[in-house]
Enzyme design. Structure first.
Site, PDB file in Angstrom:
ATOM      1  N   ASP A  93       0.855  -1.183   0.000  1.00  0.00           N
ATOM      2  CA  ASP A  93       0.000   0.000   0.000  1.00  0.00           C
ATOM      3  C   ASP A  93       0.893   1.235   0.000  1.00  0.00           C
ATOM      4  O   ASP A  93       1.383   1.668   1.041  1.00  0.00           O
ATOM      5  CB  ASP A  93      -0.909  -0.018   1.223  1.00  0.00           C
ATOM      6  CG  ASP A  93      -2.012   1.014   1.141  1.00  0.00           C
ATOM      7  OD1 ASP A  93      -2.089   1.725   0.114  1.00  0.00           O
ATOM      8  OD2 ASP A  93      -2.814   1.106   2.089  1.00  0.00           O
ATOM      9  N   ALA A  94       1.139   1.772  -1.188  1.00  0.00           N
ATOM     10  CA  ALA A  94       2.038   2.912  -1.349  1.00  0.00           C
ATOM     11  C   ALA A  94       1.356   4.121  -1.982  1.00  0.00           C
ATOM     12  O   ALA A  94       1.826   5.242  -1.830  1.00  0.00           O
ATOM     13  CB  ALA A  94       3.242   2.516  -2.199  1.00  0.00           C
ATOM     14  N   LYS A  95       0.275   3.883  -2.721  1.00  0.00           N
ATOM     15  CA  LYS A  95      -0.500   4.952  -3.359  1.00  0.00           C
ATOM     16  C   LYS A  95       0.393   5.896  -4.159  1.00  0.00           C
ATOM     17  O   LYS A  95       0.261   7.115  -4.102  1.00  0.00           O
ATOM     18  CB  LYS A  95      -1.325   5.720  -2.329  1.00  0.00           C
ATOM     19  CG  LYS A  95      -2.335   4.844  -1.572  1.00  0.00           C
ATOM     20  CD  LYS A  95      -3.161   5.653  -0.592  1.00  0.00           C
ATOM     21  CE  LYS A  95      -4.171   4.793   0.142  1.00  0.00           C
ATOM     22  NZ  LYS A  95      -3.555   3.840   1.083  1.00  0.00           N
ATOM     23  N   ARG A  96       1.284   5.317  -4.933  1.00  0.00           N
ATOM     24  CA  ARG A  96       2.230   6.113  -5.707  1.00  0.00           C
ATOM     25  C   ARG A  96       1.537   6.810  -6.872  1.00  0.00           C
ATOM     26  O   ARG A  96       0.587   6.283  -7.458  1.00  0.00           O
ATOM     27  CB  ARG A  96       3.347   5.233  -6.247  1.00  0.00           C
ATOM     28  CG  ARG A  96       4.185   4.507  -5.203  1.00  0.00           C
ATOM     29  CD  ARG A  96       4.880   5.446  -4.253  1.00  0.00           C
ATOM     30  NE  ARG A  96       5.919   4.786  -3.476  1.00  0.00           N
ATOM     31  CZ  ARG A  96       6.471   5.290  -2.393  1.00  0.00           C
ATOM     32  NH1 ARG A  96       6.079   6.466  -1.932  1.00  0.00           N
ATOM     33  NH2 ARG A  96       7.429   4.630  -1.751  1.00  0.00           N
TER      34      ARG A  96
END
EC number: 4.1.1.23
Length: 271
Positions: A93-96
């Protein structure tokens, strides 16, 4: 095996659509772990071992590790998952969200450094910011769509050509970005009406659904809105409610109990 294949297999083999978030917060750790140099690794490994048979995915949130300079422990956790539980997908879960050249490096970070099966991404900068992830067809690309936070409405509910923006995102991903069949969407349990609308737009595409547990999303409404025709299609995430069920030496057993109860509640409404 691709991310989607692995996810589909674990849905069937473990009869679960519970995704367990790994969000290590040292302030909430049991006293016997505080101050230890490998506290995060130890905590997460005990949680994983106690709950693995209840999970369709584990979702480490990278910020919780990076803020503590604990990326090495995140690497070790991902390695542990791949070695001990190779059938369970790892969702980073990095939401890059960044320009193509930078996105290429973020993709390397997610898939090479951490060995994640899938990563969350932000679609705001358009296709070229997501393309480097899509170029790895065996990995999952999970796109933010209708997020569980209240402030998501500031942009996601804007009217664009007669439809809210999040519906445009859902259709864009389903119709144009998902050529390899590797995409999924993030849609919050806190908005079951919108969740149902997204499900109708994207067919059987997997949905990562945060917002139950500590955020207050209703499991029954979530399952009814998010399930596919065959009763699958969901990674319903719970993090804090499971991780911090107790703050003593029985924390892992307590986490297991909450995970079992959550898994069973999800399955009850699928049946």
């Amino acid at each position: 095996m691709t991310f989607i294949e692995k996810l589909s297999a674990v849905w069937q083999s473990q009869k679960t659509q519970l995704c367990i978030g790994l969000d290590p917060d040292l302030a909430k750790f049991p006293a016997h772990l505080k101050g230890k140099p490998d506290a995060i690794l130890t905590f997460c490994k005990e949680i994983i071992d106690a709950t693995a048979d209840t999970a369709c995915a584990f979702k480490p949130q990278i910020a919780y590790f990076a803020a503590l300079r604990a990326e090495d422990q995140l690497e070790a956790i991902c390695s542990y998952l791949r070695e001990r539980y190779p059938h369970i997908p790892i969702v980073l879960d990095a939401k890059r969200g960044d320009i193509g050249a930078t996105a290429e490096q973020y993709a390397r970070e997610a898939f090479e450094r951490y060995g994640a099966d899938a990563v969350t991404v932000n679609p705001y900068m358009g296709f070229d910011s997501v393309q480097p992830y899509l170029e790895r067809p065996d990995r999952g690309v999970i796109v933010l769509c209708r997020t569980s936070n209240a402030g998501g409405s500031d942009l996601q509910f804007l009217n664009v050509d007669g439809k809210p923006l999040y519906q445009h995102v859902a259709q864009l991903v389903a119709d144009k970005w998902n050529t390899n069949g590797q995409c999924a969407l993030v849609v919050g349990a806190t908005f079951p009406n919108e969740l149902a609308q997204v499900r109708a737009l994207v067919g059987d595409m997997p949905l990562l659904i945060p917002g139950i547990g500590a955020q207050g999303g209703d499991i029954k409404a979530t399952v009814e809105a998010g399930r596919t025709a065959n009763g699958t299609g969901m990674m319903i995430n719970s993090s804090r409610a499971i991780l911090y069920a107790k703050a003593d030496e029985t924390f892992a057993q307590a986490a297991r109990q909450v995970a079992l109860e959550t898994r069973d509640a999800i399955n009850r409404y699928i049946a």
